[in-house]
Design a protein around this motif. Sequence first.
Motif, mmCIF file in Angstrom:
data_model
loop_
_atom_site.group_PDB
_atom_site.id
_atom_site.type_symbol
_atom_site.label_atom_id
_atom_site.label_comp_id
_atom_site.label_asym_id
_atom_site.label_seq_id
_atom_site.Cartn_x
_atom_site.Cartn_y
_atom_site.Cartn_z
ATOM 1 N N MET A 110 0.846 -1.178 0.000
ATOM 2 C CA MET A 110 0.000 0.000 0.000
ATOM 3 C C MET A 110 0.888 1.237 0.000
ATOM 4 O O MET A 110 1.866 1.316 0.719
ATOM 5 C CB MET A 110 -0.892 -0.033 1.238
ATOM 6 N N SER A 111 0.522 2.188 -0.828
ATOM 7 C CA SER A 111 1.246 3.452 -0.908
ATOM 8 C C SER A 111 0.235 4.590 -0.819
ATOM 9 O O SER A 111 -0.822 4.529 -1.452
ATOM 10 C CB SER A 111 2.002 3.520 -2.234
ATOM 11 N N ARG A 112 0.579 5.597 -0.024
ATOM 12 C CA ARG A 112 -0.276 6.780 0.108
ATOM 13 C C ARG A 112 0.573 8.010 -0.165
ATOM 14 O O ARG A 112 1.745 8.043 0.194
ATOM 15 C CB ARG A 112 -0.860 6.875 1.509
ATOM 16 N N ILE A 113 -0.049 9.034 -0.766
ATOM 17 C CA ILE A 113 0.681 10.255 -1.068
ATOM 18 C C ILE A 113 0.012 11.432 -0.378
ATOM 19 O O ILE A 113 -1.187 11.672 -0.534
ATOM 20 C CB ILE A 113 0.750 10.510 -2.589
ATOM 21 N N ALA A 114 0.818 12.164 0.392
ATOM 22 C CA ALA A 114 0.379 13.402 1.029
ATOM 23 C C ALA A 114 0.875 14.560 0.167
ATOM 24 O O ALA A 114 1.960 14.478 -0.407
ATOM 25 C CB ALA A 114 0.954 13.504 2.435
ATOM 26 N N ARG A 115 0.076 15.619 0.081
ATOM 27 C CA ARG A 115 0.443 16.771 -0.748
ATOM 28 C C ARG A 115 0.157 18.070 -0.007
ATOM 29 O O ARG A 115 -0.763 18.149 0.798
ATOM 30 C CB ARG A 115 -0.378 16.788 -2.037
ATOM 31 N N CYS A 116 0.927 19.099 -0.377
ATOM 32 C CA CYS A 116 0.628 20.446 0.094
ATOM 33 C C CYS A 116 -0.565 20.977 -0.702
ATOM 34 O O CYS A 116 -1.053 20.310 -1.624
ATOM 35 C CB CYS A 116 1.854 21.341 -0.080
ATOM 36 N N SER A 117 -1.003 22.174 -0.397
ATOM 37 C CA SER A 117 -2.170 22.747 -1.085
ATOM 38 C C SER A 117 -1.957 22.940 -2.579
ATOM 39 O O SER A 117 -2.870 22.742 -3.376
ATOM 40 C CB SER A 117 -2.547 24.087 -0.454
ATOM 41 N N CYS A 118 -0.749 23.343 -2.984
ATOM 42 C CA CYS A 118 -0.507 23.584 -4.413
ATOM 43 C C CYS A 118 -0.008 22.336 -5.149
ATOM 44 O O CYS A 118 0.072 22.344 -6.375
ATOM 45 C CB CYS A 118 0.470 24.747 -4.601
ATOM 46 N N GLY A 119 0.336 21.280 -4.417
ATOM 47 C CA GLY A 119 0.761 20.023 -5.037
ATOM 48 C C GLY A 119 2.228 19.932 -5.398
ATOM 49 O O GLY A 119 2.669 18.920 -5.937
ATOM 50 N N ARG A 120 3.012 20.966 -5.114
ATOM 51 C CA ARG A 120 4.435 20.945 -5.473
ATOM 52 C C ARG A 120 5.288 20.116 -4.519
ATOM 53 O O ARG A 120 6.398 19.732 -4.866
ATOM 54 C CB ARG A 120 4.983 22.364 -5.517
ATOM 55 N N VAL B 35 4.742 13.716 -0.274
ATOM 56 C CA VAL B 35 5.377 12.732 0.598
ATOM 57 C C VAL B 35 4.698 11.399 0.340
ATOM 58 O O VAL B 35 3.485 11.271 0.519
ATOM 59 C CB VAL B 35 5.245 13.122 2.087
ATOM 60 N N ARG B 36 5.475 10.423 -0.112
ATOM 61 C CA ARG B 36 4.946 9.084 -0.385
ATOM 62 C C ARG B 36 5.256 8.193 0.813
ATOM 63 O O ARG B 36 6.392 8.124 1.269
ATOM 64 C CB ARG B 36 5.564 8.491 -1.640
ATOM 65 N N CYS B 37 4.225 7.501 1.297
ATOM 66 C CA CYS B 37 4.364 6.629 2.464
ATOM 67 C C CYS B 37 3.984 5.213 2.072
ATOM 68 O O CYS B 37 2.937 4.996 1.461
ATOM 69 C CB CYS B 37 3.442 7.094 3.579
ATOM 70 N N LEU B 38 4.827 4.269 2.427
ATOM 71 C CA LEU B 38 4.572 2.870 2.120
ATOM 72 C C LEU B 38 4.056 2.131 3.341
ATOM 73 O O LEU B 38 4.523 2.359 4.459
ATOM 74 C CB LEU B 38 5.856 2.198 1.632
ATOM 75 N N GLY B 39 3.103 1.258 3.127
ATOM 76 C CA GLY B 39 2.575 0.443 4.213
ATOM 77 C C GLY B 39 1.556 1.189 5.052
ATOM 78 O O GLY B 39 1.088 2.268 4.706
ATOM 79 N N GLU B 40 1.245 0.574 6.167
ATOM 80 C CA GLU B 40 0.265 1.145 7.084
ATOM 81 C C GLU B 40 0.955 2.051 8.104
ATOM 82 O O GLU B 40 2.102 1.808 8.468
ATOM 83 C CB GLU B 40 -0.477 0.022 7.809
ATOM 84 N N PRO B 41 0.257 3.070 8.573
ATOM 85 C CA PRO B 41 0.846 3.934 9.611
ATOM 86 C C PRO B 41 1.015 3.158 10.916
ATOM 87 O O PRO B 41 0.284 2.201 11.181
ATOM 88 C CB PRO B 41 -0.180 5.055 9.762
ATOM 89 N N SER B 42 1.984 3.583 11.708
ATOM 90 C CA SER B 42 2.207 2.933 12.998
ATOM 91 C C SER B 42 1.322 3.534 14.078
ATOM 92 O O SER B 42 1.005 2.875 15.060
ATOM 93 C CB SER B 42 3.667 3.065 13.406
ATOM 94 N N ARG B 43 0.935 4.781 13.893
ATOM 95 C CA ARG B 43 0.134 5.482 14.891
ATOM 96 C C ARG B 43 -0.544 6.666 14.223
ATOM 97 O O ARG B 43 0.029 7.307 13.351
ATOM 98 C CB ARG B 43 1.045 5.981 16.004
ATOM 99 N N ILE B 44 -1.748 6.961 14.688
ATOM 100 C CA ILE B 44 -2.440 8.173 14.254
ATOM 101 C C ILE B 44 -2.861 8.894 15.518
ATOM 102 O O ILE B 44 -3.654 8.384 16.312
ATOM 103 C CB ILE B 44 -3.641 7.869 13.347
ATOM 104 N N SER B 45 -2.301 10.071 15.712
ATOM 105 C CA SER B 45 -2.444 10.781 16.980
ATOM 106 C C SER B 45 -3.097 12.142 16.782
ATOM 107 O O SER B 45 -2.637 12.944 15.983
ATOM 108 C CB SER B 45 -1.052 10.949 17.603
ATOM 109 N N LEU B 46 -4.156 12.386 17.536
ATOM 110 C CA LEU B 46 -4.815 13.683 17.545
ATOM 111 C C LEU B 46 -4.229 14.476 18.707
ATOM 112 O O LEU B 46 -4.226 14.003 19.834
ATOM 113 C CB LEU B 46 -6.320 13.480 17.724
ATOM 114 N N CYS B 47 -3.704 15.658 18.426
ATOM 115 C CA CYS B 47 -3.002 16.451 19.439
ATOM 116 C C CYS B 47 -3.731 17.764 19.707
ATOM 117 O O CYS B 47 -4.059 18.510 18.786
ATOM 118 C CB CYS B 47 -1.574 16.735 18.980
ATOM 119 N N HIS B 48 -3.946 18.034 20.995
ATOM 120 C CA HIS B 48 -4.636 19.249 21.428
ATOM 121 C C HIS B 48 -3.686 20.365 21.848
ATOM 122 O O HIS B 48 -4.144 21.410 22.320
ATOM 123 C CB HIS B 48 -5.552 18.932 22.620
ATOM 124 N N CYS B 49 -2.378 20.181 21.715
ATOM 125 C CA CYS B 49 -1.442 21.192 22.224
ATOM 126 C C CYS B 49 -1.619 22.528 21.480
ATOM 127 O O CYS B 49 -2.105 22.577 20.348
ATOM 128 C CB CYS B 49 0.006 20.706 22.149
#
Length: 127
Positions: free
Chosen positions: A1-11, A14-28
């Motif tokens: 599995m591959s996922r791609i993250a992009r900035c608003s303009c697409g330039r 970040v390509r990520c392979l596999g599943e995430p190890s953690r998904i954390s919601l931060c209130h700081c």
Amino acid sequence: MSRIARCSCGRLTVRCLGEPSRISLCHCHACQRRTGSAFGIAIFFARARVAVDGVYSTFTREAESGFLVSSHFCGACGSTVWWEPARMPDWIGIAYGAFAGTELPPPDQQVHVKQRLDWIRLDIPEK
């Protein structure tokens, strides 16, 4: 599995392979300022499974933990796409919203809950 993250303009991508190890919601407060929202959500992948393509700028700050965090953002549109927490050198945090349009699991934890806004009610384990 591959996922791609992009900035608003697409330039900047970040390509990520596999599943995430953690998904954390931060209130700081730093995440509130960084996102312009009530909290931030980070998807953590092992550094070895992340590839960056594009030009970016870096802002480094001290986190509430006392460790440094380097945030990387697109020099063209200013979107923060990923960051490197010094206390977790083998991991890369990527902005949940940078994967817009991609089916992702929900956060598995919420952190810095003492700074959570009073009106927020979430069914996510606190750490």
